[in-house]
Design an enzyme around this catalytic site. Structure first.
Site, PDB file in Angstrom:
ATOM      1  CG  ASP A 224     -50.012 -30.934 -51.389  1.00  0.00           C
ATOM      2  OD1 ASP A 224     -48.903 -30.674 -50.734  1.00  0.00           O
ATOM      3  OD2 ASP A 224     -50.365 -31.656 -52.067  1.00  0.00           O
TER       4      ASP A 224
ATOM      5  CD  GLU B 216     -46.375 -27.992 -52.030  1.00  0.00           C
ATOM      6  OE1 GLU B 216     -45.221 -28.683 -51.802  1.00  0.00           O
ATOM      7  OE2 GLU B 216     -47.329 -28.858 -52.392  1.00  0.00           O
TER       8      GLU B 216
END
Ligand code: CA
Length: 642
Positions: free
Chosen positions: A320, A351
């Protein structure tokens, strides 16, 4: 002392922090260079007063230790840490087990938490392509139509039910038939936003880490005994493996749920990033940023990843807000996993962005998209470029992409097919192995909702079965399934999942978020289309190739008209004879059918706008094909030797 000097003096690289309990011995170790005294407190139950308190002993490099010549399996514990004369209570930041809601740690002998057969559990071999299905544990089985017994609904245990008794395939049986190769589970480390003692209707995606190395309790059938969550989490992974699916864990090492985390209590000021004025940086938009780049932060994260891989047999990690971590740390994690398990055996992607900027440690680079070329080839990034080119801007709901009416996107789409290896983006990947192609994920609108909002602006009804939306959905899937790189989809994308326009449903409750299994019947046509694409993709080496040279397989890129493009793919498999030596792929997002000449040779249609994974031979005297409005076509050339 500067950060660097502090790290040089106190860096501790052994892998034994936390509690080690086995073979009749229990060893407690914590790292806290600033502490003046640390008191270990043991409890025989969750709650009440400690039955035993012992001073920890300070050894080298700020490591405190206490050894017991007996197994303390099942005991709870916490620490009183004295810094500058003040005692602060904390759980163990390295805890591998905890009480209900995670405020106290628990001693476990991990050997006693394995379900039957777990030591022999192995991940299935990957077939052809990495096709990742993003799933939230509660969403999977909360719907009573899942057919899962009520006590297991929304729990780890739901994954152990192979036949649900429903009249159509649901849950594990459904996943197996769909043909995806990886299940990516939204966070299942212990997170803080759900009361584990509360009722089962609470909901959160779980991007709020409390105990990084403990499984979340609200997915367990019993939180009064900390070993249950461990055993049931392992059972889930074991069952996924048994059914041919690999498991990706969504990990959130960029911030903690509260600024006052166990890490902060143990070593105040060390684990977070600060602005020059002394305030916490907030690149995560969650109140704090973990200071990746500092020695013991990097050790903590790398060791945590290794722990999940080894102890729980997790097959990959999705990071994340990876843009808050560093290139150096990500490459280190890649190297350590490769050394332990073999090159590329564990999947890594993340990400490549962050919510806000964040002050990095000197000498480090943020793992942002622009630095993709500095990341190891075995670290993937979510390709927002591919996503937005196909379906339009992720926040501006009415803005269309290629499939839903967007203009001037032909060239971008043709860049996307090589995983941006031939330019067209602000970054250059080392190979398409670094590219995760997708059009929807838990964040933002579901694909269905985005298409409804952009194509039926002003009169959007998410429950209506719009035929034009259905066609655009198929074309979107057709395009990313024919791009080089790995493939990723949000669970339910294949049955027109709707959240009724809620683009940030992280706490919108399980009824809105859950997979509504009856839609797999209602939208069977779409499910079958995806299923066909999944099966077809695995048979196309020219698209599955992850080598640096893979982009060279794509040739003859052409823009035929507005919204009509085509390209050819060298589909030879250099290891074995394939069925089709070349592919011809056409995307027609226009409102008119389009006729195209076929290159020389014998061709068969393998997919079009209606069916995927078919074999329809083009008559040999036919020199062209007609591609329907708003649809794709994939042809394979057959009958060529070598
Ligand atoms: Ca929790």
């Amino acid at each position: 002392m500067t950060n660097k000097e502090f790290d040089e003096k106190f860096r501790y690289d052994e892998k034994d922090l936390g509690v080690n309990c086995k073979e009749g011995k229990t060893v407690f170790k914590v790292w806290s260079p600033m502490a003046e005294r640390i008191l270990l407190r043991l409890y025989d139950k969750d709650g009440g007063e400690p039955f035993l308190e012992r001073e920890m002993r300070l050894g080298e490099r700020g490591v405190w230790e206490r050894v017991f010549p007996e197994s303390l399996h099942g005991m709870y514990y916490d620490y009183l840490v004295r810094i500058e004369g003040k005692d602060v209570r904390t759980a163990d930041p390295y805890a591998i087990c905890c009480n209900c809601n995670g405020s106290r740690s628990m001693v476990v002998d991990l050997g006693q938490t394995d379900p039957e057969g777990f030591p022999e559990d192995r991940a299935p071999a990957v077939e052809g392509e990495q096709i990742i299905y993003e799933l939230h544990i509660k969403d999977f089985s909360y719907d009573k139509d899942s057919g899962i017994p009520e006590v297991y609904r929304g729990k780890y245990k739901a994954f152990t039910i192979e036949k649900t008794g429903q009249s159509y395939p649901t849950c594990m049986e459904y996943l197996k038939e769909l043909g995806v190769t990886y299940v990516h589970l939204l966070p299942f480390f212990d997170y803080g936003s759900v009361d584990e003692a509360g009722d089962g209707n609470q909901y959160n995606w779980g991007y709020d880490p409390l105990n990084f190395n403990v499984p979340e309790g609200s997915y367990a059938t019993d939180v009064s005994d900390g070993t249950v969550r461990i055993r049931e989490c392992k059972e889930m992974i074991q069952s996924l493996h048994k059914n041919g699916l690999r498991v990706i864990m969504d990990v959130v090492y960029n911030h903690t749920y509260r600024n006052d985390s166990w890490l902060e209590r143990m070593v105040p000021g060390y684990y977070y990033r600060y602005q020059e004025d002394g305030s916490l940086s907030d690149g995560s938009a969650c109140g704090n940023d973990i200071a990746a780049g500092r020695a013991m932060v990097d050790n903590y994260i790398a060791d945590s990843v290794m722990y999940w891989a080894k102890e729980y047999h997790v097959d990959g990690f999705r990071f994340d807000l990876m843009g808050l971590l560093t290139v150096e740390l990500m490459n280190r994690i890649r190297r350590e996993l490769d050394e332990e398990f073999g090159t590329g055996e564990k999947l890594i992607y993340g990400e490549p962005w962050r919510a806000n900027s964040s002050p990095m440690e000197s000498g480090t680079r943020a793992a942002l998209k622009v630095n993709t070329g500095c990341l190891d080839e075995g670290i993937g990034i979510f390709s927002d470029d591919t996503r937005d080119a196909i379906k339009g801007h992720v926040f501006r709901e009415e803005e269309p992409g290629f499939v839903n009416g967007g203009d001037g996107l032909e060239a971008l789409i043709l860049h996307a097919v090589t995983g941006w290896r031939d330019g067209g983006a602000v970054f250059r990947p080392r190979s398409c192995a670094q590219i995760i192609n997708y059009v929807s994920a838990h964040d933002n609108f579901t694909l269905w909702d985005k298409l409804v909002l952009s194509m039926h602006n002003g009169e959007s009804d998410f429950s209506t079965r719009y035929e034009d939306v259905l066609a655009a959905n198929k074309l979107a899937a057709f395009i990313y399934f024919t791009c080089q790189g790995s493939l990723f989809m949000q669970a339910g994308e294949e049955f027109a999942r709707t959240k009724f326009g809620d683009e940030n449903s992280f706490q919108s409750g399980p009824k809105l978020n859950m997979l509504k299994w009856s839609r797999t019947v209602e939208y069977k046509e779409l499910v079958d289309y995806y299923k066909g694409l999944i099966h077809l993709r695995k048979k196309l080496p020219g698209l599955c190739d992850k080598h640096k040279s893979a982009a060279l397989r794509i040739r003859g890129k052409s823009i035929h008209a507005d919204k009509v493009v085509s390209f050819r793919v060298d589909n030879r498999d250099f290891d074995q004879a394939g069925e089709w030596d070349e592919l011809y792929i056409i995307y027609n997002a226009s409102l008119k059918e389009h006729q195209l000449d076929l290159p020389a040779g014998k061709w068969e249609i393998l997919a079009d706008g209606k069916v995927s994974d078919c074999r329809l031979k083009v008559p040999e005297d036919q020199a062209s094909v007609t591609v329907g409005a708003g649809s794709g076509m994939l042809l394979g050339r057959y009958g060529v030797e070598g």
